[in-house]
Design a protein around this motif. Structure first.
Motif, PDB file in Angstrom:
ATOM      1  N   GLU A  90      69.579  63.914  14.031  1.00 20.01           N
ATOM      2  CA  GLU A  90      68.265  63.785  13.393  1.00 20.01           C
ATOM      3  C   GLU A  90      67.880  62.323  13.193  1.00 20.01           C
ATOM      4  O   GLU A  90      66.747  61.922  13.475  1.00 20.01           O
ATOM      5  CB  GLU A  90      68.271  64.503  12.038  1.00 20.01           C
ATOM      6  CG  GLU A  90      68.296  66.014  12.124  1.00 20.01           C
ATOM      7  CD  GLU A  90      66.983  66.568  12.633  1.00 20.01           C
ATOM      8  OE1 GLU A  90      66.076  66.820  11.830  1.00 20.01           O
ATOM      9  OE2 GLU A  90      66.859  66.736  13.870  1.00 20.01           O
ATOM     10  N   ALA A  91      68.828  61.534  12.685  1.00 26.01           N
ATOM     11  CA  ALA A  91      68.538  60.123  12.433  1.00 26.01           C
ATOM     12  C   ALA A  91      68.194  59.391  13.727  1.00 26.01           C
ATOM     13  O   ALA A  91      67.251  58.594  13.781  1.00 26.01           O
ATOM     14  CB  ALA A  91      69.736  59.463  11.751  1.00 26.01           C
TER      15      ALA A  91
ATOM     16  N   SER B  77      64.509  57.935  14.593  1.00 28.87           N
ATOM     17  CA  SER B  77      64.408  56.484  14.803  1.00 28.87           C
ATOM     18  C   SER B  77      63.800  56.149  16.155  1.00 28.87           C
ATOM     19  O   SER B  77      63.062  55.171  16.295  1.00 28.87           O
ATOM     20  CB  SER B  77      65.795  55.842  14.691  1.00 28.87           C
ATOM     21  OG  SER B  77      66.302  55.969  13.381  1.00 28.87           O
ATOM     22  N   ASN B  78      64.107  56.975  17.153  1.00 22.35           N
ATOM     23  CA  ASN B  78      63.622  56.716  18.521  1.00 22.35           C
ATOM     24  C   ASN B  78      62.400  57.556  18.899  1.00 22.35           C
ATOM     25  O   ASN B  78      61.807  57.350  19.948  1.00 22.35           O
ATOM     26  CB  ASN B  78      64.748  56.993  19.517  1.00 22.35           C
ATOM     27  CG  ASN B  78      65.892  56.011  19.379  1.00 22.35           C
ATOM     28  OD1 ASN B  78      65.815  54.888  19.847  1.00 22.35           O
ATOM     29  ND2 ASN B  78      66.970  56.433  18.703  1.00 22.35           N
ATOM     30  N   ARG B  79      62.094  58.539  18.054  1.00 20.96           N
ATOM     31  CA  ARG B  79      60.944  59.439  18.245  1.00 20.96           C
ATOM     32  C   ARG B  79      61.124  60.437  19.378  1.00 20.96           C
ATOM     33  O   ARG B  79      60.171  61.055  19.825  1.00 20.96           O
ATOM     34  CB  ARG B  79      59.645  58.648  18.422  1.00 20.96           C
ATOM     35  CG  ARG B  79      59.338  57.779  17.212  1.00 20.96           C
ATOM     36  CD  ARG B  79      57.978  57.138  17.299  1.00 20.96           C
ATOM     37  NE  ARG B  79      57.729  56.311  16.137  1.00 20.96           N
ATOM     38  CZ  ARG B  79      56.596  55.637  15.929  1.00 20.96           C
ATOM     39  NH1 ARG B  79      55.627  55.689  16.824  1.00 20.96           N
ATOM     40  NH2 ARG B  79      56.451  54.919  14.853  1.00 20.96           N
ATOM     41  N   TYR B  80      62.340  60.552  19.857  1.00 20.58           N
ATOM     42  CA  TYR B  80      62.664  61.611  20.817  1.00 20.58           C
ATOM     43  C   TYR B  80      64.179  61.776  20.852  1.00 20.58           C
ATOM     44  O   TYR B  80      64.924  60.966  20.294  1.00 20.58           O
ATOM     45  CB  TYR B  80      62.095  61.300  22.220  1.00 20.58           C
ATOM     46  CG  TYR B  80      62.752  60.152  22.942  1.00 20.58           C
ATOM     47  CD1 TYR B  80      63.816  60.364  23.817  1.00 20.58           C
ATOM     48  CD2 TYR B  80      62.299  58.839  22.767  1.00 20.58           C
ATOM     49  CE1 TYR B  80      64.413  59.301  24.487  1.00 20.58           C
ATOM     50  CE2 TYR B  80      62.886  57.784  23.427  1.00 20.58           C
ATOM     51  CZ  TYR B  80      63.946  58.022  24.287  1.00 20.58           C
ATOM     52  OH  TYR B  80      64.542  56.972  24.952  1.00 20.58           O
ATOM     53  N   ILE B  81      64.634  62.863  21.498  1.00 24.25           N
ATOM     54  CA  ILE B  81      66.061  63.139  21.560  1.00 24.25           C
ATOM     55  C   ILE B  81      66.697  62.262  22.640  1.00 24.25           C
ATOM     56  O   ILE B  81      66.531  62.512  23.835  1.00 24.25           O
ATOM     57  CB  ILE B  81      66.331  64.633  21.836  1.00 24.25           C
ATOM     58  CG1 ILE B  81      65.769  65.492  20.702  1.00 24.25           C
ATOM     59  CG2 ILE B  81      67.825  64.895  21.992  1.00 24.25           C
ATOM     60  CD1 ILE B  81      65.928  66.992  20.912  1.00 24.25           C
ATOM     61  N   THR B  82      67.395  61.243  22.204  1.00 23.52           N
ATOM     62  CA  THR B  82      68.086  60.354  23.138  1.00 23.52           C
ATOM     63  C   THR B  82      69.387  61.010  23.613  1.00 23.52           C
ATOM     64  O   THR B  82      69.798  62.047  23.094  1.00 23.52           O
ATOM     65  CB  THR B  82      68.432  59.029  22.443  1.00 23.52           C
ATOM     66  OG1 THR B  82      69.333  59.308  21.354  1.00 23.52           O
ATOM     67  CG2 THR B  82      67.184  58.349  21.905  1.00 23.52           C
ATOM     68  N   ALA B  83      70.053  60.377  24.562  1.00 25.97           N
ATOM     69  CA  ALA B  83      71.330  60.898  25.048  1.00 25.97           C
ATOM     70  C   ALA B  83      72.359  60.939  23.922  1.00 25.97           C
ATOM     71  O   ALA B  83      73.149  61.888  23.810  1.00 25.97           O
ATOM     72  CB  ALA B  83      71.844  60.027  26.198  1.00 25.97           C
ATOM     73  N   GLU B  84      72.340  59.933  23.065  1.00 26.36           N
ATOM     74  CA  GLU B  84      73.280  59.894  21.941  1.00 26.36           C
ATOM     75  C   GLU B  84      72.983  60.999  20.930  1.00 26.36           C
ATOM     76  O   GLU B  84      73.900  61.639  20.402  1.00 26.36           O
ATOM     77  CB  GLU B  84      73.227  58.524  21.263  1.00 26.36           C
ATOM     78  CG  GLU B  84      74.325  58.324  20.234  1.00 26.36           C
ATOM     79  CD  GLU B  84      74.297  56.936  19.603  1.00 26.36           C
ATOM     80  OE1 GLU B  84      75.221  56.631  18.823  1.00 26.36           O
ATOM     81  OE2 GLU B  84      73.344  56.161  19.886  1.00 26.36           O
TER      82      GLU B  84
ATOM     83  N   LYS C 150      64.841  70.729   6.430  1.00 31.32           N
ATOM     84  CA  LYS C 150      65.950  70.363   7.315  1.00 31.32           C
ATOM     85  C   LYS C 150      65.525  70.433   8.791  1.00 31.32           C
ATOM     86  O   LYS C 150      66.028  69.688   9.635  1.00 31.32           O
ATOM     87  CB  LYS C 150      67.141  71.287   7.074  1.00 31.32           C
ATOM     88  CG  LYS C 150      68.433  70.799   7.697  1.00 31.32           C
ATOM     89  CD  LYS C 150      69.626  71.605   7.201  1.00 31.32           C
ATOM     90  CE  LYS C 150      70.931  71.128   7.838  1.00 31.32           C
ATOM     91  NZ  LYS C 150      72.107  71.864   7.330  1.00 31.32           N
ATOM     92  N   LEU C 151      64.580  71.295   9.091  1.00 32.56           N
ATOM     93  CA  LEU C 151      64.085  71.417  10.468  1.00 32.56           C
ATOM     94  C   LEU C 151      62.732  70.740  10.653  1.00 32.56           C
ATOM     95  O   LEU C 151      61.970  71.104  11.543  1.00 32.56           O
ATOM     96  CB  LEU C 151      63.987  72.891  10.873  1.00 32.56           C
ATOM     97  CG  LEU C 151      65.319  73.574  11.200  1.00 32.56           C
ATOM     98  CD1 LEU C 151      65.117  75.071  11.362  1.00 32.56           C
ATOM     99  CD2 LEU C 151      65.944  72.981  12.456  1.00 32.56           C
ATOM    100  N   SER C 152      62.452  69.762   9.794  1.00 30.78           N
ATOM    101  CA  SER C 152      61.157  69.091   9.897  1.00 30.78           C
ATOM    102  C   SER C 152      61.071  68.303  11.196  1.00 30.78           C
ATOM    103  O   SER C 152      62.068  67.840  11.729  1.00 30.78           O
ATOM    104  CB  SER C 152      60.946  68.138   8.713  1.00 30.78           C
ATOM    105  OG  SER C 152      61.913  67.115   8.749  1.00 30.78           O
ATOM    106  N   ARG C 153      59.876  68.168  11.738  1.00 34.14           N
ATOM    107  CA  ARG C 153      59.661  67.398  12.957  1.00 34.14           C
ATOM    108  C   ARG C 153      59.698  65.920  12.634  1.00 34.14           C
ATOM    109  O   ARG C 153      60.014  65.096  13.435  1.00 34.14           O
ATOM    110  CB  ARG C 153      58.314  67.758  13.592  1.00 34.14           C
ATOM    111  CG  ARG C 153      58.262  69.171  14.139  1.00 34.14           C
ATOM    112  CD  ARG C 153      59.345  69.465  15.157  1.00 34.14           C
ATOM    113  NE  ARG C 153      59.245  68.606  16.322  1.00 34.14           N
ATOM    114  CZ  ARG C 153      60.152  68.544  17.279  1.00 34.14           C
ATOM    115  NH1 ARG C 153      61.263  69.244  17.180  1.00 34.14           N
ATOM    116  NH2 ARG C 153      59.979  67.751  18.315  1.00 34.14           N
TER     117      ARG C 153
END
Length: 324
Positions: free
Chosen positions: A66-67, A71-78, A321-324
């Motif tokens: 989530e963090a 922070s990146n505004r999308y799902i990164t590889a990490e 917890k599931l907030s966008r």
């Protein structure tokens, strides 16, 4: 022989101590990381959650995902790796994130990382596990079935079985006009029933929701009670409201003026510089409070703020917890 045995025992004791210290440190890191997430400080949360996630705790791994995502505004590889590590241990929240990865910003900018399963596979897995746990009586999993299916039946079942978030959401839906009722009064009564259940279940958003219902009914005593309970829980909205009312803004809710306590609570909110608008709101009214107290009273207020922080839960916006 005795010497060797003694050395072995000492080594075991030392190893146990080191493990306990590491575990305590990782637990503390997880709590601090989640605190930062709940204060909209995602970037600050990352190093703490990385430390906790290294221990294999699925909740820490979810929040690390989530963090990183926020922070990146999308799902990164990490972030994907963190979600998957959590999901593989049965964390349904992580499964839901992975199941909705196709709708993430990464799809639009063509930066999606390929996971071990497709989003559809994760969706099936999440539904199967949530349904299994719901059938076994988990009210939280009933709520997750609502998130997965969109079927209001599951939200109602979760609320009936005591999940405070579901109770708050159901009450909110009724207040917003959903559901069929014979009269507006019966709608309000039902909404108050579920909001009160949520508040009594310890959910801070429910506490403030109930306070809002009670002020509409001119129940000032009830309003003050639940506003203060929300403030004592660390809920930012409750703390800001309570502090404002103590300063007489507005003055018609029956609070006795206490500028010292108002200053103390407002000053605590200044640490919320990650988003949410609380700091801006505080900066609007804090100067008015400062005008009404002496430098000596400010020192007293600063001491009170320190004591409050030490004896109350951390400040939190309590985002879903599931907030966008």
């Amino acid at each position: 022989m005795k010497t060797r045995l003694l050395l072995t025992l000492l080594l075991l004791l030392f190893s146990s101590y080191i493990f306990a210290q590491a575990t305590f440190g990782q637990l503390t890191a997880k709590e601090q990381g989640i605190t930062f997430i709940n204060q909209y400080k995602s970037s600050s949360a990352i190093p703490f959650l990385k430390l906790a996630a290294e221990a294999g705790a699925p909740e820490a791994q979810y929040y690390l995902g989530e963090a990183l995502r926020k922070s990146n505004r999308y799902i990164t590889a990490e972030a994907l790796h963190a979600y998957e590590a959590s999901a593989l241990q049965g964390d349904i929240y992580s499964m839901i994130r992975l199941a909705t990865a196709d709708s993430d910003l990464c799809a639009a900018i063509k930066k999606c990382s390929k996971g071990s399963k497709s989003p559809d596979d994760w969706m099936r897995t999440a539904k199967e596990l949530a349904k299994k746990e719901a059938d076994e009586g988990s009210s939280e999993s009933m709520y997750l079935m609502y998130e997965l299916s969109g079927e209001k039946f599951w939200l109602e079942k979760s609320a009936t079985n005591g999940f405070a978030l579901a109770q708050f959401l159901l009450a909110t839906k009724y207040l917003e006009g959903e559901g069929l009722f014979l009269s507006s009064s019966s709608r309000t009564e039902k909404a108050e029933h579920w909001m009160r259940a949520s508040a009594q279940g310890g959910y801070p958003r429910g506490m403030m929701g109930l306070a809002a219902i009670l002020i509409e009914k001119k129940d000032l005593e009830g309003f003050r009670l639940w506003n203060e309970k929300a403030a004592n829980s660390g809920y930012v909205e409750g703390v800001f409201g309570y502090a404002s009312y103590l300063a007489g803004e507005p003055s018609n809710y029956g609070y006795s003026l206490d500028f010292v306590k108002s200053y103390a609570l407002l000053s605590l909110l200044l640490e919320l510089d990650g988003g949410g608008g609380a700091r801006r709101d505080v900066e609007d009214i804090l100067p008015n409070v400062v005008e009404k107290i002496t430098p000596e009273q400010i020192q007293t207020a600063e001491k009170l703020a320190h004591e409050w922080k030490a004896t109350h839960p951390p400040l939190s916006f309590f985002p879903f917890k599931l907030s966008r």
